[in-house]
Design a protein around this motif. Structure first.
Motif, PDB file in Angstrom:
ATOM      1  N   LEU A 249       0.839  -1.190   0.000  1.00 22.59           N
ATOM      2  CA  LEU A 249       0.000   0.000   0.000  1.00 22.59           C
ATOM      3  C   LEU A 249       0.875   1.241   0.000  1.00 22.59           C
ATOM      4  O   LEU A 249       1.945   1.251   0.611  1.00 22.59           O
ATOM      5  CB  LEU A 249      -0.889  -0.007   1.260  1.00 22.59           C
ATOM      6  CG  LEU A 249      -1.764  -1.266   1.398  1.00 22.59           C
ATOM      7  CD1 LEU A 249      -2.255  -1.430   2.826  1.00 22.59           C
ATOM      8  CD2 LEU A 249      -2.934  -1.214   0.433  1.00 22.59           C
ATOM      9  N   PRO A 250       0.434   2.311  -0.672  1.00 17.25           N
ATOM     10  CA  PRO A 250       1.225   3.540  -0.682  1.00 17.25           C
ATOM     11  C   PRO A 250       1.343   4.104   0.732  1.00 17.25           C
ATOM     12  O   PRO A 250       0.439   3.903   1.556  1.00 17.25           O
ATOM     13  CB  PRO A 250       0.426   4.477  -1.579  1.00 17.25           C
ATOM     14  CG  PRO A 250      -0.937   3.920  -1.614  1.00 17.25           C
ATOM     15  CD  PRO A 250      -0.819   2.447  -1.421  1.00 17.25           C
ATOM     16  N   PHE A 260      -0.553   5.269   6.390  1.00 24.56           N
ATOM     17  CA  PHE A 260      -1.222   4.857   5.143  1.00 24.56           C
ATOM     18  C   PHE A 260      -2.590   5.510   5.112  1.00 24.56           C
ATOM     19  O   PHE A 260      -3.419   5.292   6.007  1.00 24.56           O
ATOM     20  CB  PHE A 260      -1.341   3.331   5.102  1.00 24.56           C
ATOM     21  CG  PHE A 260      -2.473   2.818   4.264  1.00 24.56           C
ATOM     22  CD1 PHE A 260      -2.499   3.084   2.890  1.00 24.56           C
ATOM     23  CD2 PHE A 260      -3.531   2.114   4.829  1.00 24.56           C
ATOM     24  CE1 PHE A 260      -3.564   2.623   2.123  1.00 24.56           C
ATOM     25  CE2 PHE A 260      -4.576   1.656   4.053  1.00 24.56           C
ATOM     26  CZ  PHE A 260      -4.602   1.910   2.696  1.00 24.56           C
ATOM     27  N   ALA A 261      -2.831   6.341   4.131  1.00 24.99           N
ATOM     28  CA  ALA A 261      -4.097   7.046   3.956  1.00 24.99           C
ATOM     29  C   ALA A 261      -4.554   7.704   5.260  1.00 24.99           C
ATOM     30  O   ALA A 261      -5.719   7.620   5.651  1.00 24.99           O
ATOM     31  CB  ALA A 261      -5.159   6.096   3.433  1.00 24.99           C
ATOM     32  N   GLY A 262      -3.605   8.322   5.951  1.00 24.90           N
ATOM     33  CA  GLY A 262      -3.947   9.045   7.160  1.00 24.90           C
ATOM     34  C   GLY A 262      -3.995   8.191   8.416  1.00 24.90           C
ATOM     35  O   GLY A 262      -4.237   8.701   9.522  1.00 24.90           O
ATOM     36  N   GLY A 295      -8.189  -0.706  15.008  1.00 26.12           N
ATOM     37  CA  GLY A 295      -7.569  -0.370  13.733  1.00 26.12           C
ATOM     38  C   GLY A 295      -8.391   0.637  12.930  1.00 26.12           C
ATOM     39  O   GLY A 295      -9.207   1.361  13.477  1.00 26.12           O
ATOM     40  N   PHE A 296      -8.157   0.622  11.593  1.00 29.68           N
ATOM     41  CA  PHE A 296      -8.894   1.550  10.725  1.00 29.68           C
ATOM     42  C   PHE A 296     -10.010   0.802   9.983  1.00 29.68           C
ATOM     43  O   PHE A 296      -9.924  -0.408   9.743  1.00 29.68           O
ATOM     44  CB  PHE A 296      -7.946   2.297   9.782  1.00 29.68           C
ATOM     45  CG  PHE A 296      -7.114   1.415   8.907  1.00 29.68           C
ATOM     46  CD1 PHE A 296      -7.596   0.966   7.679  1.00 29.68           C
ATOM     47  CD2 PHE A 296      -5.832   1.025   9.318  1.00 29.68           C
ATOM     48  CE1 PHE A 296      -6.827   0.158   6.886  1.00 29.68           C
ATOM     49  CE2 PHE A 296      -5.058   0.220   8.516  1.00 29.68           C
ATOM     50  CZ  PHE A 296      -5.552  -0.219   7.303  1.00 29.68           C
ATOM     51  N   HIS A 316     -10.008   0.097   1.551  1.00 30.69           N
ATOM     52  CA  HIS A 316      -9.982   1.295   2.364  1.00 30.69           C
ATOM     53  C   HIS A 316      -9.590   2.444   1.462  1.00 30.69           C
ATOM     54  O   HIS A 316      -8.496   2.443   0.884  1.00 30.69           O
ATOM     55  CB  HIS A 316      -8.957   1.132   3.503  1.00 30.69           C
ATOM     56  CG  HIS A 316      -8.831   2.358   4.367  1.00 30.69           C
ATOM     57  ND1 HIS A 316      -9.734   2.673   5.348  1.00 30.69           N
ATOM     58  CD2 HIS A 316      -7.898   3.346   4.376  1.00 30.69           C
ATOM     59  CE1 HIS A 316      -9.370   3.809   5.939  1.00 30.69           C
ATOM     60  NE2 HIS A 316      -8.264   4.232   5.360  1.00 30.69           N
ATOM     61  N   GLN A 317     -10.501   3.395   1.294  1.00 26.85           N
ATOM     62  CA  GLN A 317     -10.290   4.556   0.416  1.00 26.85           C
ATOM     63  C   GLN A 317      -9.778   4.132  -0.967  1.00 26.85           C
ATOM     64  O   GLN A 317      -8.817   4.713  -1.478  1.00 26.85           O
ATOM     65  CB  GLN A 317      -9.310   5.527   1.081  1.00 26.85           C
ATOM     66  CG  GLN A 317      -9.922   6.188   2.294  1.00 26.85           C
ATOM     67  CD  GLN A 317      -8.985   7.229   2.901  1.00 26.85           C
ATOM     68  OE1 GLN A 317      -8.019   7.646   2.286  1.00 26.85           O
ATOM     69  NE2 GLN A 317      -9.301   7.635   4.120  1.00 26.85           N
TER      70      GLN A 317
END
Lengths: 355, 287
Positions: A249-250, A260-262, A295-296, A316-317
Motif C-alpha cells: 500500500l502507498p 497509510f491514507a492518514g 484499527g482503521f 480502504h479509500q
C-alpha cells in the motif's frame, strides 16, 4: 560435492550489451554451500535457466567467474565439470535398457564392469528402478524416464552438483508429489549439492533448504522458505511467494511515523527515512492482518471460503487489502476495522525493504 | 456402439473408386489380360495360361537383368545412405548457411530425369565431356560407351549425384528434430562423438531412414530414364536393368505377353521387398 562460488557473474546473449535490459543476468555474486539443496525460483525469462547453464558450463558468462571448491571452472567444458543434470523433458537413450542407461556415464568414463554393476544396482534400488532394469527405456512412463535421468547422475561418485531444470513439468500431478518427496529424501541420504530450477513456489519451498528468488536477472533474495514468507526483502518476493501475495500500500512519513491514507501504521522497520523516498510502500501479508476495533475501518467486498482458510477482500479509500483468516474465524458484520501485525509489517522503497 | 447403416454413404466413396479404377485397377487388369494370352493383333486373343510367366522365370535374359538390378540397387543403397547421413551430420544446424545448404541439396532433385541422363552423357563423353576428358587426362582409360566398368561407374555416380540429396534432406529433418537436451545430457554423461551418433542420432533418425531406404530401394529398382538416356543399356547389355529390358521386350520386340508377365513379376518383387522391409522395421519399433 562442491561449494559453488558465483563471482560477479553477468551474462548477455547479445554481442554488445549497452542497455540494462540487454542483460539476461545482471550481477550475481553468491557463494552456495556444499551439500545444500537450492531452488532457483522465478517467472519465465527471469534468468534462472541462464544461471543454471552457466553453472553447468553450457554457457560461458560474459563477465565473472564460476568456482567449484575454489577452482576456477569458468572455461572448463561441461564434460570435465563433473555435474549431473535432469532436464525438463526426459532424456533417455531409447535403444538401451534401463540398466544400460544407468551404466552409460560410467562406461564412457572407463569404470570397470564389476563396479558398474554394483553401482547400478545400488542406485536402482534407491530409486525403485530395480524391477525394470532389463526393460527398454523407451517404453517407460515420463516419471520413470525422469528417474533414469536422475539415476544417470547419481551413479557417478564424482558428481559436484546435480541440477534439475523444471523436472516435474511433464509428470502427472499425483506422481509429482511422490517424486518430489523422493528427491527430498535422496538429498538427505546422499548429501550432494542440488540446484532445482522452477517457477512453481510449492516445488521450490518443499524441496529446497534455501530458495534463490530471481527477478529480471537479479537475485532479489536468498533464504529459507520461512524467511521468504516472513521477511521478504523485495516486493517481488512478496508478490511471487504466498497465495494470495502480499499487500503493498502507498505510504507516507508523517512526524517520523509511517502512515497509510492518514492512518498510523506500526512497522518492524527500525529506522524510518526522514523524508518520503520515491515510491514508498508498506507491505504486509494477508495472513498477518486481523479484525480489531482499534484499527482503521474497511469495506468488505467479498469473502471466499477456501476450506482451510477464508479469503476476505476489503478496501480502504479505494485501496484493496486482502486478508486471510483461519477456518471458522469470525468476520465482523458491522464497522469492520483491521490492524496489521507490526512484527510482519515492513516498509519498502523502490521495491527493496528498508532496514 | 449402435451404428445405423446408411447406404448413401457409398455415394461419397464413388469418386475415389472411379479415380483408383481408372488410374490403377483398369491398367493393371489390362496387363494381367495380356500376361495370360497370346495376341497377333486385331484384338484376337488366344488363352495361354501360365506359359509367359514360366518362360520369363526360366529365361536367362531375365535372370541376368534381375541380377544386374539387384547389384545396382545394392550399390546405390550402400553408397547413398551412409553418404547422405554423413552429409546431413556435416551440415550446419543454425545460421544463414542452413538455407544455402538446403537449396544446394535440393537442386539435383528438381532436374527432370531425362535431363540428368543427357547432362551426364555429355559430361562423361571421353572426347568432349569435362569429366571424361579429365579422367582420361589422369591416365585412366575411360569410355563409358564401350567399357562395362566405366558405364557402370558412370551410372552409379549419376544416381548418387541425383538422389543422395533425398537421403540428406530426410536425415537432416530427423536430426533437426532432436532436442538440444539430448546433446547436453550426452555431454554430461561423457559420451564421445561416436556414442552420440550411435545412441542418440541414429535411433532418432530411424523413422526417416526407414522412409529413405524404402524410397531409394523402390526408385532405384525401377530406374529407367537416366540409364536409358546415358547408356541405352549398353555397352552390350551390361547396363540393361529390369525396366530397360522390359521396354525392349514390350516395345522393341512387341512381345506383349512375356512383357506383361514380366511386369507383374517385377511389380510383385517390389511390393514384396518393400512390405518385408517395412514390417521388419516397424516390428523393431514396437519392441
Amino acid at each position: 560435492m562442491a561449494k559453488i562460488t558465483l563471482d560477479r557473474i553477468k551474462h548477455s546473449y547479445l554481442a554488445k550489451p549497452d542497455d540494462p535490459d540487454d542483460w539476461a543476468l545482471k550481477e550475481v555474486d553468491e557463494v552456495w554451500e556444499d551439500g545444500t539443496a537450492y531452488a532457483l525460483l522465478g517467472p519465465s525469462g527471469c534468468g534462472k535457466t541462464t544461471l543454471l547453464n552457466i553453472i553447468s558450463g553450457l554457457i560461458t558468462p560474459t563477465h565473472g567467474r564460476v568456482l567449484f571448491n575454489n577452482d576456477d571452472v569458468t572455461n572448463t567444458p561441461t564434460t570435465e565439470r563433473h555435474i549431473a543434470q535432469v532436464f525438463q523433458f526426459p532424456v533417455v537413450y531409447d535403444t538401451m535398457t534401463v540398466q544400460e542407461n544407468l551404466a552409460f556415464p560410467l562406461r564412457n568414463r572407463g569404470v570397470d564392469k564389476d563396479k558398474i554393476k554394483t553401482r547400478v544396482h545400488e542406485i536402482a534400488k534407491m530409486l525403485d528402478l530395480s524391477e525394470m532394469l532389463s526393460r527398454r527405456a523407451s517404453g517407460l512412463t515420463a516419471d520413470g524416464k525422469q528417474k533414469i535421468s536422475l539415476a544417470r547422475g547419481l551413479v557417478r561418485d564424482d558428481v559436484n552438483v546435480i541440477m534439475f531444470d523444471e523436472p516435474l513439468t511433464v509428470i502427472d500431478p499425483h506422481l509429482k508429489w511422490l517424486l518430489r518427496s523422493k528427491l527430498k529424501e535422496l538429498h538427505q541420504s546422499v548429501g550432494v549439492t542440488m540446484i532445482y530450477v522452477t517457477h512453481d513456489q510449492t516445488e521450490a519451498l518443499t524441496f529446497a533448504d534455501r530458495v534463490v528468488v530471481l527477478h529480471e536477472g537479479t537475485v532479489v533474495q536468498i533464504g529459507t522458505p520461512v524467511e521468504l514468507f516472513e521477511e521478504p526483502q523485495h516486493t517481488f518476493v512478496g508478490h511471487f511467494i504466498g497465495s494470495p501475495g502480499m499487500n503493498f500500500l502507498p505510504c507516507d512519513i508523517i512526524d517520523g511515523v509511517a502512515s497509510f491514507a492518514g492512518n498510523t501504521i506500526e512497522t518492524a522497520t527500525q529506522q524510518l527515512p526522514e523524508v518520503r523516498p520515491e515510491s514508498l510502500e508498506v507491505g504486509v501479508r494477508p495472513e498477518f492482518i486481523h479484525f480489531d476495533q482499534k484499527g482503521f475501518p474497511v469495506k468488505i467486498d467479498k469473502v471466499d471460503d477456501l476450506g482451510r482458510y477464508q479469503l476476505v477482500q476489503t478496501q480502504h479509500q479505494g485501496h484493496s487489502i486482502k486478508i486471510v483468516l483461519n477456518e471458522g474465524e469470525e468476520i465482523p458484520s458491522e464497522n469492520p476495522c483491521i490492524v496489521f501485525d507490526p512484527k510482519y509489517t515492513r516498509l519498502y522503497a523502490d521495491g527493496w525493504v528498508i532496514n | 456402439m449402435n451404428k445405423t447403416p446408411n447406404p448413401k454413404a457409398w455415394l461419397f466413396v464413388i469418386p475415389v473408386v472411379v479415380l483408383v479404377a481408372f488410374n490403377a485397377l483398369i491398367p493393371l487388369m489390362t496387363v494381367v489380360n495380356y500376361s495370360v494370352q497370346e495376341t497377333f493383333g486385331d484384338n484376337v486373343f488366344f488363352w495361354e495360361g501360365m506359359k509367359w510367366f514360366e518362360e520369363v522365370l526360366r529365361s536367362e535374359r531375365f535372370h541376368e537383368s534381375f541380377l544386374r538390378q539387384i547389384a545396382f540397387t545394392g550399390m546405390i543403397l550402400v553408397i547413398e545412405i551412409p553418404l547422405g547421413i554423413a552429409i546431413a551430420l556435416a551440415m550446419p544446424r543454425k545460421g544463414p548457411w542452413v538455407s544455402v545448404c538446403l537449396v544446394l541439396m535440393a537442386l539435383p532433385l528438381l532436374i527432370p530425369w531425362n535431363v540428368v541422363g543427357a547432362m551426364w552423357n555429355i559430361f562423361a563423353l571421353p572426347d568432349i565431356g569435362l569429366l571424361g576428358r579429365m579422367i582420361n587426362g589422369l591416365g585412366i582409360d575411360y569410355n563409358f560407351t564401350q567399357q562395362p566398368v566405366s558405364a557402370w561407374s558412370t551410372t552409379v555416380l549419376m544416381d548418387v549425384w541425383h538422389w543422395t540429396s533425398l537421403v540428406v534432406l530426410l536425415s537432416y529433418a530427423g536430426l533437426s528434430a532432436i532436442p538440444d537436451a539430448y546433446y547436453q545430457a550426452a555431454k554430461i554423461d561423457g559420451a564421445n562423438a561416436w556414442a552420440v551418433f550411435r545412441f542418440i542420432q541414429l535411433p532418432k533418425m530411424k523413422r526417416v531412414l526407414t522412409i529413405a531406404i524404402l524410397l531409394r530401394f523402390m526408385d532405384s529398382f525401377m530406374i529407367y530414364t537416366e540409364p536409358f538416356v546415358l547408356t541405352g543399356g549398353g555397352p552390350g547389355n551390361t547396363t540393361t536393368f529390369l525396366s530397360i529390358d522390359l521396354v525392349k521386350i514390350a516395345l522393341g520386340q512387341f512381345d506383349l505377353g512375356p512383357a506383361a508377365a514380366m511386369s507383374l513379376i517385377y511389380f510383385l518383387i517390389v511390393l514384396l521387398v518393400s512390405w518385408i522391409f517395412y514390417t521388419l522395421m516397424m516390428r523393431g519399433e514396437e519392441n
